[in-house]
Design a protein around this motif. Structure first.
Motif, PDB file in Angstrom:
ATOM      1  N   ILE A  35       4.347  16.049  12.077  1.00  0.00           N
ATOM      2  CA  ILE A  35       4.638  14.808  11.346  1.00  0.00           C
ATOM      3  C   ILE A  35       3.315  14.361  10.732  1.00  0.00           C
ATOM      4  CG2 ILE A  35       5.413  12.407  11.502  1.00  0.00           C
ATOM      5  CD1 ILE A  35       7.720  14.024  12.385  1.00  0.00           C
ATOM      6  N   THR A  36       3.307  14.168   9.434  1.00  0.00           N
ATOM      7  CA  THR A  36       2.071  13.774   8.750  1.00  0.00           C
ATOM      8  C   THR A  36       2.284  12.471   7.992  1.00  0.00           C
ATOM      9  OG1 THR A  36       1.352  16.058   8.573  1.00  0.00           O
ATOM     10  CG2 THR A  36       0.384  14.519   7.013  1.00  0.00           C
ATOM     11  N   GLU A  37       1.406  11.497   8.291  1.00  0.00           N
ATOM     12  CA  GLU A  37       1.451  10.219   7.561  1.00  0.00           C
ATOM     13  C   GLU A  37       0.242  10.158   6.662  1.00  0.00           C
ATOM     14  OE1 GLU A  37       2.347   6.421   9.809  1.00  0.00           O
ATOM     15  OE2 GLU A  37       2.279   7.915  11.425  1.00  0.00           O
TER      16      GLU A  37
ATOM     17  N   MET B  48       0.843  -1.199   0.000  1.00  0.00           N
ATOM     18  CA  MET B  48       0.000   0.000   0.000  1.00  0.00           C
ATOM     19  C   MET B  48       0.879   1.250   0.000  1.00  0.00           C
ATOM     20  SD  MET B  48      -3.162   1.000   2.487  1.00  0.00           S
ATOM     21  CE  MET B  48      -2.190   1.421   3.921  1.00  0.00           C
ATOM     22  N   LYS B  49       0.536   2.208  -0.836  1.00  0.00           N
ATOM     23  CA  LYS B  49       1.337   3.431  -0.914  1.00  0.00           C
ATOM     24  C   LYS B  49       1.139   4.268   0.351  1.00  0.00           C
ATOM     25  CE  LYS B  49       2.778   6.612  -4.448  1.00  0.00           C
ATOM     26  NZ  LYS B  49       2.521   7.196  -5.730  1.00  0.00           N
ATOM     27  N   LYS B  50       2.248   4.684   0.928  1.00  0.00           N
ATOM     28  CA  LYS B  50       2.188   5.423   2.187  1.00  0.00           C
ATOM     29  C   LYS B  50       3.383   6.365   2.239  1.00  0.00           C
ATOM     30  CE  LYS B  50       3.802   4.554   6.683  1.00  0.00           C
ATOM     31  NZ  LYS B  50       4.263   3.655   7.723  1.00  0.00           N
ATOM     32  N   ILE B  51       3.237   7.465   2.931  1.00  0.00           N
ATOM     33  CA  ILE B  51       4.380   8.381   3.059  1.00  0.00           C
ATOM     34  C   ILE B  51       4.325   9.132   4.383  1.00  0.00           C
ATOM     35  CG2 ILE B  51       3.245  10.298   1.812  1.00  0.00           C
ATOM     36  CD1 ILE B  51       6.218  10.626   0.603  1.00  0.00           C
ATOM     37  N   LYS B  52       5.505   9.434   4.903  1.00  0.00           N
ATOM     38  CA  LYS B  52       5.582  10.182   6.167  1.00  0.00           C
ATOM     39  C   LYS B  52       6.448  11.419   5.925  1.00  0.00           C
ATOM     40  CE  LYS B  52       6.358   8.857  10.972  1.00  0.00           C
ATOM     41  NZ  LYS B  52       6.826   7.727  11.789  1.00  0.00           N
ATOM     42  N   VAL B  53       5.926  12.570   6.302  1.00  0.00           N
ATOM     43  CA  VAL B  53       6.604  13.838   6.014  1.00  0.00           C
ATOM     44  C   VAL B  53       6.751  14.655   7.299  1.00  0.00           C
ATOM     45  CG1 VAL B  53       6.341  16.018   4.737  1.00  0.00           C
ATOM     46  CG2 VAL B  53       5.662  13.894   3.653  1.00  0.00           C
ATOM     47  N   LYS B  54       7.847  15.402   7.362  1.00  0.00           N
ATOM     48  CA  LYS B  54       8.058  16.275   8.520  1.00  0.00           C
ATOM     49  C   LYS B  54       8.147  17.724   8.055  1.00  0.00           C
ATOM     50  CE  LYS B  54      11.409  16.768  12.246  1.00  0.00           C
ATOM     51  NZ  LYS B  54      12.645  16.179  12.767  1.00  0.00           N
ATOM     52  N   SER B  55       7.474  18.594   8.777  1.00  0.00           N
ATOM     53  CA  SER B  55       7.539  20.015   8.425  1.00  0.00           C
ATOM     54  C   SER B  55       7.591  20.860   9.705  1.00  0.00           C
ATOM     55  CB  SER B  55       6.298  20.382   7.610  1.00  0.00           C
ATOM     56  OG  SER B  55       6.392  21.717   7.189  1.00  0.00           O
TER      57      SER B  55
ATOM     58  N   ALA C 219       3.333  20.073   5.062  1.00  0.00           N
ATOM     59  CA  ALA C 219       3.547  18.616   5.125  1.00  0.00           C
ATOM     60  C   ALA C 219       2.567  17.892   4.211  1.00  0.00           C
ATOM     61  CB  ALA C 219       3.399  18.133   6.573  1.00  0.00           C
ATOM     62  N   LEU C 220       1.318  18.304   4.251  1.00  0.00           N
ATOM     63  CA  LEU C 220       0.306  17.632   3.440  1.00  0.00           C
ATOM     64  C   LEU C 220       0.560  17.849   1.940  1.00  0.00           C
ATOM     65  CD1 LEU C 220      -2.197  15.898   3.412  1.00  0.00           C
ATOM     66  CD2 LEU C 220      -3.593  17.926   3.822  1.00  0.00           C
ATOM     67  N   THR C 221       1.040  19.028   1.580  1.00  0.00           N
ATOM     68  CA  THR C 221       1.357  19.310   0.173  1.00  0.00           C
ATOM     69  C   THR C 221       2.446  18.366  -0.318  1.00  0.00           C
ATOM     70  OG1 THR C 221       0.789  21.619   0.455  1.00  0.00           O
ATOM     71  CG2 THR C 221       2.221  21.104  -1.397  1.00  0.00           C
ATOM     72  N   TYR C 222       3.488  18.224   0.481  1.00  0.00           N
ATOM     73  CA  TYR C 222       4.594  17.326   0.124  1.00  0.00           C
ATOM     74  C   TYR C 222       4.091  15.900  -0.060  1.00  0.00           C
ATOM     75  CZ  TYR C 222       9.476  18.761   0.066  1.00  0.00           C
ATOM     76  OH  TYR C 222      10.706  19.215  -0.320  1.00  0.00           O
ATOM     77  N   ALA C 223       3.266  15.466   0.916  1.00  0.00           N
ATOM     78  CA  ALA C 223       2.767  14.086   0.883  1.00  0.00           C
ATOM     79  C   ALA C 223       1.855  13.881  -0.323  1.00  0.00           C
ATOM     80  CB  ALA C 223       2.026  13.787   2.186  1.00  0.00           C
ATOM     81  N   ALA C 224       0.962  14.836  -0.579  1.00  0.00           N
ATOM     82  CA  ALA C 224       0.018  14.690  -1.692  1.00  0.00           C
ATOM     83  C   ALA C 224       0.761  14.694  -3.029  1.00  0.00           C
ATOM     84  CB  ALA C 224      -1.010  15.817  -1.642  1.00  0.00           C
TER      85      ALA C 224
ATOM     86  N   GLY D 229      16.065  26.810  17.387  1.00  0.00           N
ATOM     87  CA  GLY D 229      16.967  27.372  16.371  1.00  0.00           C
ATOM     88  C   GLY D 229      16.233  27.467  15.043  1.00  0.00           C
ATOM     89  N   LEU D 230      16.952  27.785  13.998  1.00  0.00           N
ATOM     90  CA  LEU D 230      16.332  27.851  12.678  1.00  0.00           C
ATOM     91  C   LEU D 230      16.372  26.457  12.039  1.00  0.00           C
ATOM     92  CD1 LEU D 230      17.565  31.242  11.217  1.00  0.00           C
ATOM     93  CD2 LEU D 230      15.698  30.743  12.790  1.00  0.00           C
ATOM     94  N   GLY D 231      15.283  26.117  11.374  1.00  0.00           N
ATOM     95  CA  GLY D 231      15.149  24.752  10.867  1.00  0.00           C
ATOM     96  C   GLY D 231      15.179  24.646   9.358  1.00  0.00           C
ATOM     97  N   ASN D 232      15.166  23.392   8.916  1.00  0.00           N
ATOM     98  CA  ASN D 232      15.154  23.085   7.483  1.00  0.00           C
ATOM     99  C   ASN D 232      13.741  23.088   6.933  1.00  0.00           C
ATOM    100  OD1 ASN D 232      17.949  22.682   7.207  1.00  0.00           O
ATOM    101  ND2 ASN D 232      17.726  20.688   8.212  1.00  0.00           N
ATOM    102  N   GLY D 233      13.654  22.910   5.641  1.00  0.00           N
ATOM    103  CA  GLY D 233      12.353  22.870   4.987  1.00  0.00           C
ATOM    104  C   GLY D 233      11.663  21.521   5.179  1.00  0.00           C
ATOM    105  N   THR D 234      10.521  21.393   4.543  1.00  0.00           N
ATOM    106  CA  THR D 234       9.722  20.175   4.631  1.00  0.00           C
ATOM    107  C   THR D 234      10.467  19.012   3.973  1.00  0.00           C
ATOM    108  OG1 THR D 234       7.787  21.563   4.560  1.00  0.00           O
ATOM    109  CG2 THR D 234       7.442  19.246   4.039  1.00  0.00           C
ATOM    110  N   GLU D 235      10.399  17.831   4.591  1.00  0.00           N
ATOM    111  CA  GLU D 235      11.127  16.682   4.022  1.00  0.00           C
ATOM    112  C   GLU D 235      10.378  15.376   4.233  1.00  0.00           C
ATOM    113  OE1 GLU D 235      14.848  16.241   6.164  1.00  0.00           O
ATOM    114  OE2 GLU D 235      13.884  16.842   8.013  1.00  0.00           O
ATOM    115  N   ILE D 236      10.659  14.446   3.342  1.00  0.00           N
ATOM    116  CA  ILE D 236      10.070  13.104   3.456  1.00  0.00           C
ATOM    117  C   ILE D 236      10.939  12.335   4.436  1.00  0.00           C
ATOM    118  CG2 ILE D 236       9.676  10.944   2.193  1.00  0.00           C
ATOM    119  CD1 ILE D 236       9.128  12.741  -0.287  1.00  0.00           C
ATOM    120  N   ILE D 237      10.326  11.698   5.447  1.00  0.00           N
ATOM    121  CA  ILE D 237      11.158  10.946   6.392  1.00  0.00           C
ATOM    122  C   ILE D 237      10.956   9.432   6.271  1.00  0.00           C
ATOM    123  CG2 ILE D 237      11.650  12.749   8.101  1.00  0.00           C
ATOM    124  CD1 ILE D 237       9.289  11.830   9.729  1.00  0.00           C
TER     125      ILE D 237
END
Ligand code: PMV
Length: 326
Positions: A43-45, A1-8, A111-116, A316-324
């Motif tokens: 964190i969005t799955e 099943m297609k699944k993805i986890k993203v952090k933003s 996060a949802l944009t990245y995942a979609a 601190g300052l963080g990174n952009g949205t990423e797939i984890i």
């Protein structure tokens, strides 16, 4: 099943946006500049759903009807662009209070944009990702990137020229942000509703719009030349201008409480002593105190003695949205 986890990560604006030039396309009336925060995250799955409905679970609770509809409408943009007409199951968790002026919608929609993009196989460019995120929430466009980010207002009706881009990476000009939580209850008026009212009724709205272009241009100069004091002056002024618009809205939008004000006074006192410190506040009563790395310990020690904060985060300052995970 297609699944993805993203952090933003959420972001906070140094030059604020308030008001829209198009409600339908969610285009802002002004440009804005923000910093992406590190330790706070969403964190969005996302999974493809077996039923023909989107399901949205936020912080382990089923979202209410209104939130559910908002998310489904947002996902319709991706379904319209893709040949795949999937419905999704979305589980999202924030490690910070939701809807209390800490931009949970920014990290949530980024996060949802990245995942979609991944689930619907869209292969969107970074610029397009920011434009899709913006359709969910204006500030979400900025959370696609890390560090210092500008969201261009654009002029075109299509919204083609309204997108976000990075100014500097987080390690190119590190900062520390102390998020002082004064009240964790969700805000009474959403940004979306609040800015619409302000635009229609505040006598100060027009001057906020007119002066913001100069704020953007000076802020970019301050960031690129690593000038903390210039940044402080513009950021604080932009924040106070936005809150003046809010407060002069009919009915008035007071996002501050008395504790918020005590913290403002505390920061201003430090500033008089030429200390590298400034405050910024969004649509909620929390105060974000910004300083240079190494100075935060002293500030927190004194801040705790004020006895007005429920809890605080040092970030601190963080990174952009990423797939984890995929
Ligand atoms: O992202 P929105 O559309 O909910 O608006 C957020 C607006 C402020 O946070 C108050 C200011 C800003 O520029 O982030």
């Amino acid at each position: 099943m297609k699944k993805i986890k993203v952090k933003s990560h959420p972001n906070i604006a140094l030059v604020k946006y308030w008001g829209k030039r198009s409600e339908e396309k969610n285009l802002p009336s002004v440009g804005s500049i923000s910093i992406t925060l590190d330790e706070l995250s969403t964190i969005t799955e996302v999974y493809i759903n077996k039923i023909s409905n989107d399901e949205f679970i936020i912080n382990n609770k089923k979202a209410n009807e209104r939130e559910q509809q908002k998310i489904s409408k947002f996902l319709d943009y991706f379904r319209a662009r893709s040949s795949k007409k999937y419905y999704l199951k979305i589980k999202t968790t924030n490690n910070f209070p939701t809807a209390a002026g800490l931009a949970s919608s920014a990290s949530g929609y980024a996060a949802l944009t990245y995942a979609a993009n991944h689930i619907f196989d869209l292969n969107l460019s970074a610029k397009e990702l920011t434009q899709y995120a913006r359709l969910g929430s204006g500030s979400a466009a900025r959370s696609i990137f890390g560090g210092y980010v500008e969201l261009h207002k654009g002029e075109l009706e299509s919204g083609e020229d309204c997108f976000a881009e990075q100014i500097l990476a987080p390690d190119q000009f590190p900062l520390k942000v102390i998020v002082a939580i004064t009240d964790e209850t969700p805000k009474k008026t959403s940004s979306r509703d609040g800015m619409k009212l302000s635009q229609q009724t505040s006598p100060f709205f027009q001057s906020f719009v007119e002066t913001s272009e100069q704020d953007i241009s000076f802020m970019k100069q301050a960031i690129k030349s690593r000038d903390f004091y210039m940044m402080s002056e513009i950021a604080q002024q932009s924040c106070i201008k936005m809150h003046s618009v809010m407060m002069t809205t009919k009915e008035p939008l007071f996002y501050w409480n008395s504790k918020t004000f005590s913290i403002i006074e505390f920061v201003l006192k430090f500033q008089k002593e030429k200390y590298p410190i400034f405050f910024t506040i969004d649509a909620g009563p929390q105060v974000k105190i910004v300083t240079l790395p190494g100075e935060e310990k002293n500030i927190i020690e004194k801040l705790t003695k004020l006895n007005v904060i429920q809890q605080h985060f040092v970030i601190g300052l963080g990174n952009g949205t990423e797939i984890i995970e995929e």
